[in-house]
Design a protein around this motif. Structure first.
Motif, PDB file in Angstrom:
ATOM      1  N   ARG A   1       1.260  -1.206   0.128  1.00 34.44           N
ATOM      2  CA  ARG A   1       0.082   0.047   0.445  1.00 34.44           C
ATOM      3  C   ARG A   1       0.918   1.334   0.411  1.00 34.44           C
ATOM      4  NH1 ARG A   1      -2.968  -1.406   4.516  1.00 34.44           N
ATOM      5  NH2 ARG A   1      -4.609  -2.594   3.259  1.00 34.44           N
ATOM      6  N   ALA A   2       2.098   1.299   0.788  1.00 29.90           N
ATOM      7  CA  ALA A   2       2.414   2.053   0.993  1.00 29.90           C
ATOM      8  C   ALA A   2       3.722   2.924  -0.314  1.00 29.90           C
ATOM      9  CB  ALA A   2       3.356   1.850   1.747  1.00 29.90           C
ATOM     10  N   ALA A   3       3.843   1.556  -0.772  1.00 29.69           N
ATOM     11  CA  ALA A   3       4.289   2.052  -2.660  1.00 29.69           C
ATOM     12  C   ALA A   3       3.137   2.428  -3.694  1.00 29.69           C
ATOM     13  CB  ALA A   3       4.393   0.397  -3.094  1.00 29.69           C
ATOM     14  N   LEU A   4       1.841   2.620  -3.212  1.00 30.19           N
ATOM     15  CA  LEU A   4       0.811   3.401  -3.788  1.00 30.19           C
ATOM     16  C   LEU A   4       0.697   4.597  -3.526  1.00 30.19           C
ATOM     17  CD1 LEU A   4      -0.952   0.050  -4.865  1.00 30.19           C
ATOM     18  CD2 LEU A   4       0.932   1.415  -6.594  1.00 30.19           C
ATOM     19  N   ASP A   5       0.629   5.025  -2.690  1.00 32.62           N
ATOM     20  CA  ASP A   5      -0.506   5.668  -1.638  1.00 32.62           C
ATOM     21  C   ASP A   5       0.874   6.449  -0.982  1.00 32.62           C
ATOM     22  OD1 ASP A   5      -3.043   6.869  -0.027  1.00 32.62           O
ATOM     23  OD2 ASP A   5      -2.588   6.188   1.152  1.00 32.62           O
ATOM     24  N   ALA A   6       1.058   8.009  -0.847  1.00 34.28           N
ATOM     25  CA  ALA A   6       2.346   8.941  -0.210  1.00 34.28           C
ATOM     26  C   ALA A   6       1.197   8.836   1.589  1.00 34.28           C
ATOM     27  CB  ALA A   6       1.673   9.877  -0.994  1.00 34.28           C
ATOM     28  N   ASP A   7      -0.068   8.707   1.956  1.00 30.65           N
ATOM     29  CA  ASP A   7      -0.312   8.780   3.248  1.00 30.65           C
ATOM     30  C   ASP A   7       0.423   7.143   4.006  1.00 30.65           C
ATOM     31  OD1 ASP A   7      -1.459  11.064   2.632  1.00 30.65           O
ATOM     32  OD2 ASP A   7      -3.506   9.917   2.629  1.00 30.65           O
ATOM     33  N   SER A   8      -0.162   6.332   3.335  1.00 33.12           N
ATOM     34  CA  SER A   8       0.464   4.824   3.922  1.00 33.12           C
ATOM     35  C   SER A   8       1.916   5.265   4.018  1.00 33.12           C
ATOM     36  CB  SER A   8      -0.157   3.693   2.806  1.00 33.12           C
ATOM     37  OG  SER A   8      -1.385   3.415   3.354  1.00 33.12           O
ATOM     38  N   ARG A   9       2.568   5.636   3.197  1.00 27.41           N
ATOM     39  CA  ARG A   9       3.834   6.186   2.932  1.00 27.41           C
ATOM     40  C   ARG A   9       4.707   6.339   4.061  1.00 27.41           C
ATOM     41  NH1 ARG A   9       4.750   5.722  -1.993  1.00 27.41           N
ATOM     42  NH2 ARG A   9       3.632   8.092  -2.430  1.00 27.41           N
ATOM     43  N   ASN A  10       3.545   7.774   4.594  1.00 33.37           N
ATOM     44  CA  ASN A  10       3.970   8.248   5.292  1.00 33.37           C
ATOM     45  C   ASN A  10       4.149   7.319   7.272  1.00 33.37           C
ATOM     46  OD1 ASN A  10       4.704  10.541   4.227  1.00 33.37           O
ATOM     47  ND2 ASN A  10       2.816  11.004   5.100  1.00 33.37           N
ATOM     48  N   LEU A  11       3.477   5.960   7.401  1.00 32.61           N
ATOM     49  CA  LEU A  11       4.167   5.182   8.243  1.00 32.61           C
ATOM     50  C   LEU A  11       5.572   5.108   8.591  1.00 32.61           C
ATOM     51  CD1 LEU A  11       1.211   2.477   7.872  1.00 32.61           C
ATOM     52  CD2 LEU A  11       1.099   4.370   9.468  1.00 32.61           C
ATOM     53  N   ASN A  12       6.035   4.975   7.348  1.00 33.77           N
ATOM     54  CA  ASN A  12       7.347   4.721   7.850  1.00 33.77           C
ATOM     55  C   ASN A  12       8.634   5.775   8.753  1.00 33.77           C
ATOM     56  OD1 ASN A  12       8.542   2.482   6.934  1.00 33.77           O
ATOM     57  ND2 ASN A  12       8.626   3.089   4.016  1.00 33.77           N
ATOM     58  N   THR A  13       7.579   6.792   8.526  1.00 40.17           N
ATOM     59  CA  THR A  13       8.415   8.013   9.679  1.00 40.17           C
ATOM     60  C   THR A  13       8.064   8.087  11.115  1.00 40.17           C
ATOM     61  OG1 THR A  13       5.939   9.387   9.130  1.00 40.17           O
ATOM     62  CG2 THR A  13       8.469   9.683   7.295  1.00 40.17           C
ATOM     63  N   LEU A  14       6.886   6.948  11.671  1.00 39.06           N
ATOM     64  CA  LEU A  14       7.571   6.451  12.954  1.00 39.06           C
ATOM     65  C   LEU A  14       8.179   5.620  13.318  1.00 39.06           C
ATOM     66  CD1 LEU A  14       3.248   5.398  13.201  1.00 39.06           C
ATOM     67  CD2 LEU A  14       4.663   7.952  13.632  1.00 39.06           C
ATOM     68  N   PRO A  15       9.084   6.358  14.238  1.00 41.34           N
ATOM     69  CA  PRO A  15      10.542   5.032  14.589  1.00 41.34           C
ATOM     70  C   PRO A  15       9.993   3.138  14.471  1.00 41.34           C
ATOM     71  CG  PRO A  15      10.443   7.032  15.920  1.00 41.34           C
ATOM     72  CD  PRO A  15       8.824   7.284  15.287  1.00 41.34           C
ATOM     73  N   GLU A  16       8.966   2.725  15.366  1.00 39.87           N
ATOM     74  CA  GLU A  16       8.915   1.940  15.846  1.00 39.87           C
ATOM     75  C   GLU A  16       8.583   1.232  14.536  1.00 39.87           C
ATOM     76  OE1 GLU A  16       9.751  -0.202  18.260  1.00 39.87           O
ATOM     77  OE2 GLU A  16      11.319   1.562  18.748  1.00 39.87           O
ATOM     78  N   LEU A  17       7.801   1.727  13.564  1.00 38.97           N
ATOM     79  CA  LEU A  17       7.254   0.914  12.584  1.00 38.97           C
ATOM     80  C   LEU A  17       7.899  -0.090  11.091  1.00 38.97           C
ATOM     81  CD1 LEU A  17       3.708   2.434  11.999  1.00 38.97           C
ATOM     82  CD2 LEU A  17       4.029   1.065  13.407  1.00 38.97           C
ATOM     83  N   LEU A  18       7.861  -0.631  10.503  1.00 37.66           N
ATOM     84  CA  LEU A  18       8.654  -1.015   9.453  1.00 37.66           C
ATOM     85  C   LEU A  18       7.726  -1.911   8.367  1.00 37.66           C
ATOM     86  CD1 LEU A  18      11.477  -1.945   8.709  1.00 37.66           C
ATOM     87  CD2 LEU A  18      11.582  -3.836  10.257  1.00 37.66           C
ATOM     88  N   LEU A  19       7.529  -1.582   7.169  1.00 34.17           N
ATOM     89  CA  LEU A  19       7.300  -1.799   6.453  1.00 34.17           C
ATOM     90  C   LEU A  19       7.428  -2.483   5.504  1.00 34.17           C
ATOM     91  CD1 LEU A  19       5.130   0.815   7.889  1.00 34.17           C
ATOM     92  CD2 LEU A  19       4.826   1.324   5.680  1.00 34.17           C
ATOM     93  N   LEU A  20       7.636  -3.600   5.970  1.00 31.64           N
ATOM     94  CA  LEU A  20       8.369  -5.423   5.506  1.00 31.64           C
ATOM     95  C   LEU A  20       7.590  -6.350   5.590  1.00 31.64           C
ATOM     96  CD1 LEU A  20      12.559  -4.560   6.180  1.00 31.64           C
ATOM     97  CD2 LEU A  20      10.992  -3.527   4.123  1.00 31.64           C
ATOM     98  N   GLY A  21       7.160  -7.010   4.702  1.00 32.18           N
ATOM     99  CA  GLY A  21       6.962  -8.367   4.926  1.00 32.18           C
ATOM    100  C   GLY A  21       7.271  -9.141   5.470  1.00 32.18           C
ATOM    101  N   GLY A  22       6.202  -9.305   6.701  1.00 33.22           N
ATOM    102  CA  GLY A  22       6.568 -10.493   7.724  1.00 33.22           C
ATOM    103  C   GLY A  22       6.090 -10.172   8.380  1.00 33.22           C
ATOM    104  N   GLY A  23       5.425  -9.482   9.134  1.00 35.55           N
ATOM    105  CA  GLY A  23       4.720  -9.143  10.346  1.00 35.55           C
ATOM    106  C   GLY A  23       3.621  -9.506   9.834  1.00 35.55           C
ATOM    107  N   VAL A  24       2.713 -10.326  10.567  1.00 38.92           N
ATOM    108  CA  VAL A  24       0.930 -10.730  10.782  1.00 38.92           C
ATOM    109  C   VAL A  24       0.583 -10.697  12.097  1.00 38.92           C
ATOM    110  CG1 VAL A  24      -1.051 -12.185  10.496  1.00 38.92           C
ATOM    111  CG2 VAL A  24       1.546 -12.001   9.359  1.00 38.92           C
ATOM    112  N   PRO A  25      -0.666  -9.607  11.791  1.00 34.72           N
ATOM    113  CA  PRO A  25      -1.647  -9.622  13.419  1.00 34.72           C
ATOM    114  C   PRO A  25      -1.864 -11.252  13.999  1.00 34.72           C
ATOM    115  CG  PRO A  25      -2.450  -8.606  11.925  1.00 34.72           C
ATOM    116  CD  PRO A  25      -1.374  -9.030  10.578  1.00 34.72           C
ATOM    117  N   LEU A  26      -2.349 -11.115  15.275  1.00 29.72           N
ATOM    118  CA  LEU A  26      -2.443 -12.975  15.250  1.00 29.72           C
ATOM    119  C   LEU A  26      -4.151 -12.502  15.810  1.00 29.72           C
ATOM    120  CD1 LEU A  26       0.342 -13.977  17.919  1.00 29.72           C
ATOM    121  CD2 LEU A  26      -0.202 -14.874  15.368  1.00 29.72           C
TER     122      LEU A  26
END
Length: 174
Positions: A102-127
């Motif tokens: 989503r971040a690759a397509l949407d600037a708003d989602s891309r901004n989540l990368n500016t939060l220090p604890e978040l990491l937008l790389l595949g491999g995380g899944v909620p339980l």
């Protein structure tokens, strides 16, 4: 006795005497240490079948680390990557692979990368359990986002009590 010394004693007496009823407490399902270990073992096994070794982190519903398992062949930086992927999935209630796409397509989602604890790389899944978030799993070092995501999904599939992610793995992100 003066007012200032009597007040703390009165508060303590009130706190001790005040009954706590079950309906006053929030009861939530939780990921146990046993379940966290099962998830870690299943993720490692799934990646091993792909010829990959990984780091896997499992967080509880409050974002606290329950288990981290690192194969010695995997670089130590992947410990933090796995934890942050799990934290991102938990806090956004969205699989990190979905967030990254989503971040690759949407600037708003891309901004989540500016939060220090978040990491937008595949491999995380909620339980989730009966639709409620109970934790998250993060996998790193498996040779790419797709592998990491697949191993996280395989781990969840190994624990039948958890909700099984669908093709659209989670709810919409914030």
């Amino acid at each position: 006795m003066t007012f200032t010394t009597a007040l703390p004693a009165a508060l303590i007496a009130f706190a001790v005497a005040a009954p706590v009823n079950a309906q006053d407490l929030v009861q939530r399902p939780a990921v146990t240490l046993e379940t966290a270990n099962r998830l870690a073992t299943a993720a490692a096994g799934a990646c091993q079948q792909l010829g990959r070794t990984i780091v896997v982190a499992v967080l509880d519903g409050g974002g606290h680390l329950l288990v981290v398992r690192r194969d010695p062949a995997v670089g130590p930086h992947n410990i933090e990557a796995a934890r942050r992927k799990a934290f991102t999935a938990l806090s956004t209630r969205t699989a990190t692979l979905d967030l990254a796409r989503r971040a690759a397509l949407d600037a708003d989602s891309r901004n989540l990368n500016t939060l220090p604890e978040l990491l937008l790389l595949g491999g995380g899944v909620p339980l989730t359990f009966k639709g409620a978030p109970v934790g998250a799993i993060g996998v790193a070092g498996g040779g790419g986002a797709g592998n990491d995501h697949a191993c996280a999904l395989a781990a969840i599939a190994a624990v039948s009590a958890l909700d099984q992610p669908t093709s659209s793995t989670t709810k919409e992100s914030p």
